[in-house]
Scaffold this motif. Structure first.
Motif, PDB file in Angstrom:
ATOM      1  N   ARG A   1       0.842  -1.198   0.000  1.00 51.21           N
ATOM      2  CA  ARG A   1       0.000   0.000   0.000  1.00 51.21           C
ATOM      3  C   ARG A   1       0.874   1.243   0.000  1.00 51.21           C
ATOM      4  O   ARG A   1       2.044   1.192   0.410  1.00 51.21           O
ATOM      5  N   PRO A   2       0.311   2.355  -0.435  1.00 52.84           N
ATOM      6  CA  PRO A   2       1.093   3.596  -0.436  1.00 52.84           C
ATOM      7  C   PRO A   2       1.242   4.158   0.974  1.00 52.84           C
ATOM      8  O   PRO A   2       0.359   4.002   1.814  1.00 52.84           O
ATOM      9  N   VAL A   3       2.371   4.797   1.209  1.00 53.36           N
ATOM     10  CA  VAL A   3       2.642   5.441   2.503  1.00 53.36           C
ATOM     11  C   VAL A   3       3.281   6.803   2.240  1.00 53.36           C
ATOM     12  O   VAL A   3       3.817   7.059   1.174  1.00 53.36           O
ATOM     13  N   ASN A   4       3.226   7.668   3.240  1.00 54.65           N
ATOM     14  CA  ASN A   4       3.927   8.945   3.122  1.00 54.65           C
ATOM     15  C   ASN A   4       5.072   8.995   4.130  1.00 54.65           C
ATOM     16  O   ASN A   4       5.230   8.103   4.963  1.00 54.65           O
ATOM     17  N   ARG A   5       5.851  10.029   4.045  1.00 62.55           N
ATOM     18  CA  ARG A   5       7.038  10.174   4.904  1.00 62.55           C
ATOM     19  C   ARG A   5       6.645  10.207   6.376  1.00 62.55           C
ATOM     20  O   ARG A   5       7.302   9.604   7.221  1.00 62.55           O
ATOM     21  N   LYS A   6       5.552  10.912   6.678  1.00 57.12           N
ATOM     22  CA  LYS A   6       5.097  11.004   8.066  1.00 57.12           C
ATOM     23  C   LYS A   6       4.760   9.623   8.619  1.00 57.12           C
ATOM     24  O   LYS A   6       5.055   9.326   9.771  1.00 57.12           O
ATOM     25  N   TRP A   7       4.133   8.783   7.803  1.00 51.75           N
ATOM     26  CA  TRP A   7       3.782   7.440   8.249  1.00 51.75           C
ATOM     27  C   TRP A   7       5.055   6.645   8.551  1.00 51.75           C
ATOM     28  O   TRP A   7       5.125   5.944   9.559  1.00 51.75           O
ATOM     29  N   ILE A   8       6.044   6.743   7.670  1.00 50.63           N
ATOM     30  CA  ILE A   8       7.290   6.000   7.880  1.00 50.63           C
ATOM     31  C   ILE A   8       7.949   6.435   9.186  1.00 50.63           C
ATOM     32  O   ILE A   8       8.381   5.598   9.984  1.00 50.63           O
TER      33      ILE A   8
ATOM     34  N   LEU B   1      13.093   4.453  12.303  1.00 49.00           N
ATOM     35  CA  LEU B   1      14.055   5.193  11.492  1.00 49.00           C
ATOM     36  C   LEU B   1      13.980   6.671  11.837  1.00 49.00           C
ATOM     37  O   LEU B   1      12.891   7.219  12.050  1.00 49.00           O
ATOM     38  N   ASN B   2      15.140   7.339  11.867  1.00 47.33           N
ATOM     39  CA  ASN B   2      15.130   8.777  12.103  1.00 47.33           C
ATOM     40  C   ASN B   2      14.947   9.507  10.760  1.00 47.33           C
ATOM     41  O   ASN B   2      14.930   8.887   9.702  1.00 47.33           O
ATOM     42  N   GLU B   3      14.814  10.823  10.829  1.00 45.77           N
ATOM     43  CA  GLU B   3      14.541  11.609   9.621  1.00 45.77           C
ATOM     44  C   GLU B   3      15.614  11.428   8.551  1.00 45.77           C
ATOM     45  O   GLU B   3      15.304  11.292   7.367  1.00 45.77           O
ATOM     46  N   LYS B   4      16.869  11.422   8.968  1.00 49.61           N
ATOM     47  CA  LYS B   4      17.969  11.269   8.012  1.00 49.61           C
ATOM     48  C   LYS B   4      17.904   9.908   7.318  1.00 49.61           C
ATOM     49  O   LYS B   4      18.100   9.815   6.098  1.00 49.61           O
ATOM     50  N   GLN B   5      17.612   8.852   8.073  1.00 47.97           N
ATOM     51  CA  GLN B   5      17.509   7.512   7.498  1.00 47.97           C
ATOM     52  C   GLN B   5      16.323   7.413   6.530  1.00 47.97           C
ATOM     53  O   GLN B   5      16.436   6.806   5.469  1.00 47.97           O
TER      54      GLN B   5
END
Length: 112
Positions: free
Chosen positions: A68-75, A81-85
């Motif tokens: 399914r599709p996901v966005n950055r906020k969901w990840i 994972l941190n923002e950089k990862q």
């Protein structure tokens, strides 16, 4: 007494992966809907990853993205994972053409 439709609707809201993506739960919105301009990612094919990026969190995220599709906020919210990862992973996926990227701003224009 709730109608059959109301009961089924309530069950669907609690169990649907799409409502999880949107940030909706059994008690209603617990976070905002994706902002116009947010990017949504869906895995098209499994990417080539360096050994250091083959962690359980990355593989779990890729597994979800393949279904399914996901966005950055969901990840960020559902993985360790941190923002950089996350940014590094998404950049690698885009560079390899391994993801289909959808810009949600096109939906905001269509709704007007």
């Amino acid at each position: 007494m709730a109608s059959l439709y109301d009961t089924l609707y309530a069950i669907a809201r609690r169990t649907s992966s799409f409502t999880e993506f949107l940030g909706l739960g059994a008690d209603g919105p617990d976070s905002k809907l994706p902002e116009p301009g947010d990017l949504i990612y869906r895995l098209k094919h499994w990417p080539h990853l360096p050994h250091r990026q083959k962690t359980a969190d990355v593989l779990r995220t890729l597994s979800v993205m393949s279904h399914r599709p996901v966005n950055r906020k969901w990840i960020l919210a559902s993985s360790r994972l941190n923002e950089k990862q996350v940014d590094s992973l998404l950049a690698r996926l885009v560079d390899q053409g391994a993801v289909e990227v959808t810009d949600t701003s096109q939906f905001a224009r269509a709704a007007r």
